[in-house]
Design a protein around this motif. Structure first.
Motif, PDB file in Angstrom:
ATOM      1  N   GLN A   1      10.059  30.861 -13.762  1.00  0.00           N
ATOM      2  CA  GLN A   1      11.484  31.162 -13.898  1.00  0.00           C
ATOM      3  C   GLN A   1      11.850  31.432 -15.353  1.00  0.00           C
ATOM      4  O   GLN A   1      12.619  32.355 -15.648  1.00  0.00           O
ATOM      5  N   GLN A   2      11.293  30.652 -16.260  1.00  0.00           N
ATOM      6  CA  GLN A   2      11.554  30.887 -17.677  1.00  0.00           C
ATOM      7  C   GLN A   2      11.008  32.236 -18.126  1.00  0.00           C
ATOM      8  O   GLN A   2      11.651  32.944 -18.908  1.00  0.00           O
ATOM      9  N   GLN A   3       9.817  32.590 -17.622  1.00  0.00           N
ATOM     10  CA  GLN A   3       9.239  33.884 -17.978  1.00  0.00           C
ATOM     11  C   GLN A   3      10.103  35.030 -17.466  1.00  0.00           C
ATOM     12  O   GLN A   3      10.328  36.019 -18.179  1.00  0.00           O
ATOM     13  N   ARG A   4      10.598  34.911 -16.219  1.00  0.00           N
ATOM     14  CA  ARG A   4      11.468  35.963 -15.683  1.00  0.00           C
ATOM     15  C   ARG A   4      12.760  36.059 -16.481  1.00  0.00           C
ATOM     16  O   ARG A   4      13.255  37.160 -16.754  1.00  0.00           O
ATOM     17  N   GLN A   5      13.293  34.927 -16.863  1.00  0.00           N
ATOM     18  CA  GLN A   5      14.525  34.929 -17.645  1.00  0.00           C
ATOM     19  C   GLN A   5      14.302  35.569 -19.012  1.00  0.00           C
ATOM     20  O   GLN A   5      15.115  36.377 -19.475  1.00  0.00           O
ATOM     21  N   GLN A   6      13.192  35.226 -19.652  1.00  0.00           N
ATOM     22  CA  GLN A   6      12.890  35.811 -20.954  1.00  0.00           C
ATOM     23  C   GLN A   6      12.638  37.311 -20.841  1.00  0.00           C
ATOM     24  O   GLN A   6      13.061  38.092 -21.704  1.00  0.00           O
ATOM     25  N   GLN A   7      11.966  37.725 -19.764  1.00  0.00           N
ATOM     26  CA  GLN A   7      11.709  39.148 -19.572  1.00  0.00           C
ATOM     27  C   GLN A   7      13.013  39.912 -19.357  1.00  0.00           C
ATOM     28  O   GLN A   7      13.206  41.011 -19.885  1.00  0.00           O
ATOM     29  N   GLY A   8      13.941  39.329 -18.584  1.00  0.00           N
ATOM     30  CA  GLY A   8      15.238  39.966 -18.378  1.00  0.00           C
ATOM     31  C   GLY A   8      16.025  40.081 -19.665  1.00  0.00           C
ATOM     32  O   GLY A   8      16.681  41.105 -19.913  1.00  0.00           O
ATOM     33  N   GLU A   9      15.956  39.059 -20.502  1.00  0.00           N
ATOM     34  CA  GLU A   9      16.665  39.112 -21.781  1.00  0.00           C
ATOM     35  C   GLU A   9      16.080  40.185 -22.681  1.00  0.00           C
ATOM     36  O   GLU A   9      16.814  40.890 -23.385  1.00  0.00           O
ATOM     37  N   ARG A  10      14.755  40.341 -22.670  1.00  0.00           N
ATOM     38  CA  ARG A  10      14.129  41.383 -23.494  1.00  0.00           C
ATOM     39  C   ARG A  10      14.530  42.775 -23.012  1.00  0.00           C
ATOM     40  O   ARG A  10      14.769  43.681 -23.815  1.00  0.00           O
ATOM     41  N   GLN A  11      14.601  42.954 -21.696  1.00  0.00           N
ATOM     42  CA  GLN A  11      14.984  44.262 -21.166  1.00  0.00           C
ATOM     43  C   GLN A  11      16.421  44.612 -21.533  1.00  0.00           C
ATOM     44  O   GLN A  11      16.739  45.770 -21.809  1.00  0.00           O
ATOM     45  N   GLN A  12      17.300  43.619 -21.539  1.00  0.00           N
ATOM     46  CA  GLN A  12      18.689  43.879 -21.903  1.00  0.00           C
ATOM     47  C   GLN A  12      18.824  44.238 -23.372  1.00  0.00           C
ATOM     48  O   GLN A  12      19.723  44.990 -23.757  1.00  0.00           O
ATOM     49  N   GLN A  13      17.934  43.714 -24.194  1.00  0.00           N
ATOM     50  CA  GLN A  13      18.012  43.979 -25.627  1.00  0.00           C
ATOM     51  C   GLN A  13      17.416  45.332 -26.005  1.00  0.00           C
ATOM     52  O   GLN A  13      17.689  45.855 -27.083  1.00  0.00           O
ATOM     53  N   GLN A  14      16.592  45.929 -25.138  1.00  0.00           N
ATOM     54  CA  GLN A  14      15.979  47.216 -25.452  1.00  0.00           C
ATOM     55  C   GLN A  14      17.012  48.341 -25.377  1.00  0.00           C
ATOM     56  O   GLN A  14      17.883  48.335 -24.501  1.00  0.00           O
TER      57      GLN A  14
END
Length: 460
Positions: free
Chosen positions: A418-431
């Protein structure tokens, strides 16, 4: 002249014996410090101290999230943190800490903590071991109002109090004697019959589950203490604060820093026989309310497995009644009661006959006649433990530990994912947003390659 010479020789021998005792203690301390230096790694692992759990005689215990090769990342453990930045601190705690590490490294048992590793920063030493987040038996007692109503009321007393409360008499004496029916009597009034009967049934069901719990805890303590005794170790300081409750519901005996090996007890006895007080054998370690009479009177020379069985008796008494068998208002008054074995017994009928008989056997003043002195089978065969399957007890503990570990591993893995998915979503929003030229024009007609750049720049 001859008599004077003998007296001088005796005095010199006493001085020599006393010096030998001091040198022996100093050597033990220095040896312990050397063992600690050899055991402890100089490379502390990556970890996060979350909270302080407890504070003891040698240091503080913390809940820590670790991330190293021995355990998976994010695993929570208990870390005992010992300050030995000064010479005096090292002198006072080195032997106790070395003793605890030595015992935990050599004793592998499902009811003892697992020592994962030891490391130091120079001024502090850390022991990383099993975490029991449910706390100790003492904490569990406080949650239950100071005592566990485990095996308190005999069947005859329970039935008589239930019938009296059911008749609506509201007799406070009989209800308090039942050990838990006061709520039904206070329900009184015209509708007292139905309310008291429901209260009585809920009380009896709670007592039944608690009765199983105390028998389980006591049986597991018998197992782990007998394991220590078989390996020549006397635990010394048995009390609710030193008995952890594992997350899977079983107990775990902790704080091994005051244990005494049979070899050490024999050495103390030999030195004390030559020169009393030379090895500190007239003093004792532990907690006053739980120390055996022979130890309170004679000191460490009297440590034996029988003194541990006395401590078990006091602990069970404390779990049942919420207090210890002594009512001394001062330290000296309590010590005098213990030295004479003047146990305070509750009124007749308050304890179940089997529980009271077990306690009277464990709290026998003479250690030679004490229950368990002739072997642990004396305790295991007592009627109080009739429903305990001793041959499969430890196997059940290990099974429950394994099931709990598997559940915790799955939960931890889900948390990481869950933490990995959350971090991945945050990275995608920042791109930054990537824009592609449209493949069709304004009217939906295909756009030629040479016109695409012009259309793209006009529409975007």
């Amino acid at each position: 002249m001859l008599g004077a010479g003998v007296d001088k020789l005796g005095a010199k021998l006493d001085q020599l014996s006393s010096r030998v005792g001091r040198l022996s203690q100093q050597l033990a301390t220095e040896t312990a410090a050397c063992r600690l230096s050899r055991w402890a790694s100089r490379h502390p692992p990556k970890s996060e101290f979350l909270r302080e759990i407890a504070e003891g005689g040698t240091g503080t215990v913390h809940e820590v999230s670790v991330d190293h090769g021995i355990l998976g990342p994010g695993t929570r453990v208990a870390v005992k943190r010992v300050d030995w930045s000064t010479h005096e601190q090292r002198k006072s705690v080195a032997k106790r800490v070395a003793t605890e590490i030595s015992v935990l490294q050599s004793m592998k048992h499902p009811l003892l903590p697992t020592l994962h590793q030891v490391y130091t920063t120079g001024d502090e030493i850390f022991m990383e071991m099993t975490l029991c987040s449910r706390g100790t038996l003492w904490h569990e007692q406080q949650e239950l109002g100071g005592k566990m109503p485990l095996e308190l009321v005999s069947s005859s007393s329970s039935s008589s109090s239930s019938s009296s409360s059911g008749s609506g008499s509201g007799d406070n004496g009989s209800s308090s004697g039942s050990g838990g029916s006061s709520s039904s009597s206070s329900g009184g009034g015209g509708g007292g019959s139905s309310s008291s009967s429901s209260g009585s049934s809920s009380s009896s069901s709670g007592c039944c589950s608690s009765r199983k719990r105390v028998r389980q805890y006591a049986a597991e303590l018998v197992c782990v203490l007998s394991h220590l005794h078989e390996n020549g170790i006397v635990y010394v300081d048995l009390k609710p604060e030193n008995v952890l409750v594992q997350d899977c519901g079983h107990i775990m005996l902790c704080d091994m820093d005051l244990v005494h090996t049979q070899q050490e007890i024999t050495r103390i006895q030999q030195l004390e026989a030559v020169s009393p007080g030379a090895a500190g054998g007239t003093t004792w370690w532990g907690t006053l309310e739980f120390v055996a009479p022979e130890v309170a009177s004679n000191g460490a020379v009297a440590y034996s497995p029988a003194s541990d069985w006395w401590g078990l008796g006091v602990l069970i008494y404390n779990l049942l009644l919420g207090l210890t068998p002594w009512d001394g208002e001062t330290y000296d008054a309590t010590l005098a009661q213990i030295q004479t074995g003047d146990v305070l017994w509750p009124p007749e009928g308050m304890l179940h006959p089997e529980a009271e008989d077990l306690l009277r056997g464990l709290l026998t003043y003479d250690p030679q006649q004490r229950l368990g002195n002739r072997g642990v089978h004396q305790i295991q065969q007592h009627p109080f433990f009739a429903s305990v399957h001793w041959s499969s007890l430890l196997a059940e503990v290990e099974r429950d530990q394994q099931l709990h570990a598997e559940v915790q591993a799955r939960l931890l893995q889900e948390q990481r994912e869950q933490q990995q998915r959350q971090q991945q979503g945050e990275r995608q929003q920042q791109q930054p947003r990537q824009l592609e030229p449209p493949a069709t024009g304004r009217w939906g007609l295909p756009v030629q390659d040479d016109e695409r750049e012009r259309v793209y720049s006009r529409q975007w």
